[in-house]
Write an enzyme that holds these catalytic residues in place. Structure first.
Site, PDB file in Angstrom:
ATOM      1  N   SER A 183       0.791  -1.376  -0.169  1.00 21.06           N
ATOM      2  CA  SER A 183       0.025   0.270  -0.207  1.00 21.06           C
ATOM      3  C   SER A 183       0.830   1.690  -0.076  1.00 21.06           C
ATOM      4  CB  SER A 183      -1.121  -0.047   1.468  1.00 21.06           C
ATOM      5  OG  SER A 183      -0.782   0.240   2.435  1.00 21.06           O
ATOM      6  N   HIS A 211      -5.923  -4.377  -1.207  1.00 21.16           N
ATOM      7  CA  HIS A 211      -5.495  -3.187  -1.900  1.00 21.16           C
ATOM      8  C   HIS A 211      -5.916  -3.844  -3.335  1.00 21.16           C
ATOM      9  CE1 HIS A 211      -4.804  -0.023   0.700  1.00 21.16           C
ATOM     10  NE2 HIS A 211      -4.201  -0.480   1.641  1.00 21.16           N
ATOM     11  N   LYS A 242     -12.171  -1.827   1.902  1.00 22.42           N
ATOM     12  CA  LYS A 242     -11.450  -0.964   1.284  1.00 22.42           C
ATOM     13  C   LYS A 242     -12.723  -0.860   0.198  1.00 22.42           C
ATOM     14  CE  LYS A 242      -6.993  -0.558   3.426  1.00 22.42           C
ATOM     15  NZ  LYS A 242      -6.510  -2.113   3.697  1.00 22.42           N
TER      16      LYS A 242
HETATM   17  C1  LIG Z   1      -6.049  -2.735   5.314  1.00 21.30           C
HETATM   18  C2  LIG Z   1      -5.310  -4.170   5.512  1.00 21.30           C
HETATM   19  C3  LIG Z   1      -5.595  -5.447   6.366  1.00 21.30           C
HETATM   20  C4  LIG Z   1      -7.067  -4.536   7.179  1.00 21.30           C
HETATM   21  O1  LIG Z   1      -8.007  -4.634   6.963  1.00 21.30           O
HETATM   22  P1  LIG Z   1      -9.037  -4.706   7.813  1.00 21.30           P
HETATM   23  O2  LIG Z   1     -10.717  -5.226   7.044  1.00 21.30           O
HETATM   24  O3  LIG Z   1      -9.684  -2.924   7.442  1.00 21.30           O
HETATM   25  O4  LIG Z   1      -8.667  -4.733   8.824  1.00 21.30           O
HETATM   26  C5  LIG Z   1      -4.669  -5.934   5.804  1.00 21.30           C
HETATM   27  N1  LIG Z   1      -4.198  -6.330   5.255  1.00 21.30           N
HETATM   28  C6  LIG Z   1      -4.175  -5.119   3.877  1.00 21.30           C
HETATM   29  C7  LIG Z   1      -2.696  -5.041   3.494  1.00 21.30           C
HETATM   30  C8  LIG Z   1      -4.328  -4.396   4.390  1.00 21.30           C
HETATM   31  O5  LIG Z   1      -4.354  -2.912   2.970  1.00 21.30           O
END
Ligand SMILES: *Cc1c(COP(=O)(O)O)cnc(C)c1O
Length: 396
Positions: A183, A211, A242
């Site tokens: 990210s 992502h 997301k």
């Molecule tokens: C945002 C993210 C998470 C966590 O996701 P949530 O559902 O908000 O707990 C896990 N792994 C990666 C790579 C992320 O970018």
């Protein structure tokens, strides 16, 4: 008794603030979207949400959420295996499996939980987990909770990965674990090479598609699809928080026995509440939308290319990559903060990242493009970057 600890915490908080890394939250008074209202009353273009497909406030998703609230209630007041499983939870798990072409899916309250609960039930001290150095915190924590041998390879360094595969050859089962898209830089894991090495050394592959799910790859199936290795990847984790609606929730999808074992033993699944019906109903709609059309991910790709071209033409350095994460490099930490503050005054909401979130000397404004952005939004954002960039002598 708190007095001593209070002094200690106050001093630590002060040190965090003086180091310039104290996190302050900007307050939004509208739904998440291409533009938002902030508490100062302005309308600003959001350039830092994970709302890649613009589904966070999509009318069909909101309606589906309301419908589920009416038909299935507000909360489950239970974990899944006691009395927290509704027909819509099973429907969503089946839809996610169908989307990925996997055998089964298990839902969690968050992807943090999916990653936190995936290793310990499957791997013991006889096994090995081989993890990219830049993997997400939730993967790192998940590995910590498991007794398997740990190996860490340099970020996306395939020679180092091969070295770790050789070193771990005595272990019973081995799994290579990587973020699909990283990210901070927006770069993709080299999934084709990872899968080839996994074949050569008899290891499993797991990718965290937080992502990338919904928009990377021709039909949005993620990084494995982008590299044509969907059949070679064993376990996929992802978030519903997301691109896929943006509320909350996570999942792990893969072979039947693995998912079945997670349902038996995965602690965040067994000891944490069932996903709320309104989120599940909305997520079912999200997967219907993504399974019927690639329109949103196509728009996102077009928007990303449109914005990138303008920013590159203006003379900014960006980290190259195939994702809608476009890091605009400023290198200097203080400059990145000043730049972000000036952008907000110009109606653009973006955040400056610097050490320790990114390596020293690599401070940046990380922008994230959305299918919800109109060309006018992106023009406005690019114009603000150019104005502030000239003002602060980043570009000429
Ligand atoms: C945002 C993210 C998470 C966590 O996701 P949530 O559902 O908000 O707990 C896990 N792994 C990666 C790579 C992320 O970018």
């Amino acid at each position: 008794m708190y007095g001593k600890m209070k002094d200690h915490l106050q001093a630590e908080l002060k040190a965090i603030d003086e180091a310039g890394i104290y996190k302050r939250e900007r307050v939004i008074t509208s739904p998440q979207g291409a533009t938002v209202h902030v508490s100062t009353g302005e309308d600003v273009v959001i350039m830092c949400a994970n709302n890649y497909l613009g589904l966070s406030s999509h009318p069909d998703v909101i309606q589906a959420s309301k419908d589920a609230l009416d038909s299935h209630g507000y909360g489950m007041s239970s974990v899944r295996f006691i009395c927290g499983t509704q027909d819509i939870h099973k429907e969503l798990e089946a839809k996610i499996a169908k989307f990925y072409g996997t055998e089964d899916t298990i839902l969690y309250a968050a992807a943090f939980d999916a990653n936190g609960g995936v290793f310990e039930p499957l791997f013991t001290a006889e096994d090995a987990i081989i993890s990219d150095a830049l993997n997400h915190a939730s993967i790192i924590d998940g590995i910590r909770l498991c007794k398997a041998q740990r190996y860490r390879y340099k970020h996306s360094d395939m020679a180092d990965l091969e070295e770790k595969l050789k070193e771990s050859q005595a272990q019973r089962f081995r799994i290579i674990v990587t973020d699909g898209v990283f990210s901070m830089d927006g770069d993709l894991a080299k999934m084709d090479e990872i899968c080839a090495l996994a074949d050569k050394y008899d290891a499993l592959v797991m990718t965290d598609e937080c992502h990338s799910a919904g928009f990377i790859g021709k039909t949005g199936r993620g990084v494995p699809e982008h590299f044509g290795v969907q059949d070679h990847v064993d376990i996929v984790t992802g978030t519903l928080g997301k691109a896929l609606g943006g509320a909350m929730g996570g999942y792990t999808t893969g072979p039947k026995e693995i998912i079945d074992m997670l349902r038996q033993k995965s602690r965040p699944y067994l000891f944490s509440n069932s996903l709320a019906p309104s989120i599940v109903g909305a997520s079912n709609k999200v997967f219907d939308i993504l399974s019927s059309t690639t329109e949103l991910r196509d728009t996102l790709e077009e928007n990303t290319n449109y914005f990138k071209e303008k920013i590159i033409a203006a003379g900014f350095d960006i980290k190259p990559g195939d994702s809608p994460i476009v890091p605009i490099m400023l290198y200097d930490a203080a400059l990145s903060q000043k730049f972000a503050d000036r952008l907000l005054e110009e109606g653009i909401y973006a955040i400056g990242f610097f050490y320790p979130v990114v390596p020293k000397g690599e401070a940046r404004i990380r922008t994230q493009i959305s299918a919800a952005h109109s060309k006018e939004d992106l023009d406005r954002a690019a114009a603000a970057f150019i104005k502030v960039g000239k003002e602060l002598d980043v570009i000429s």
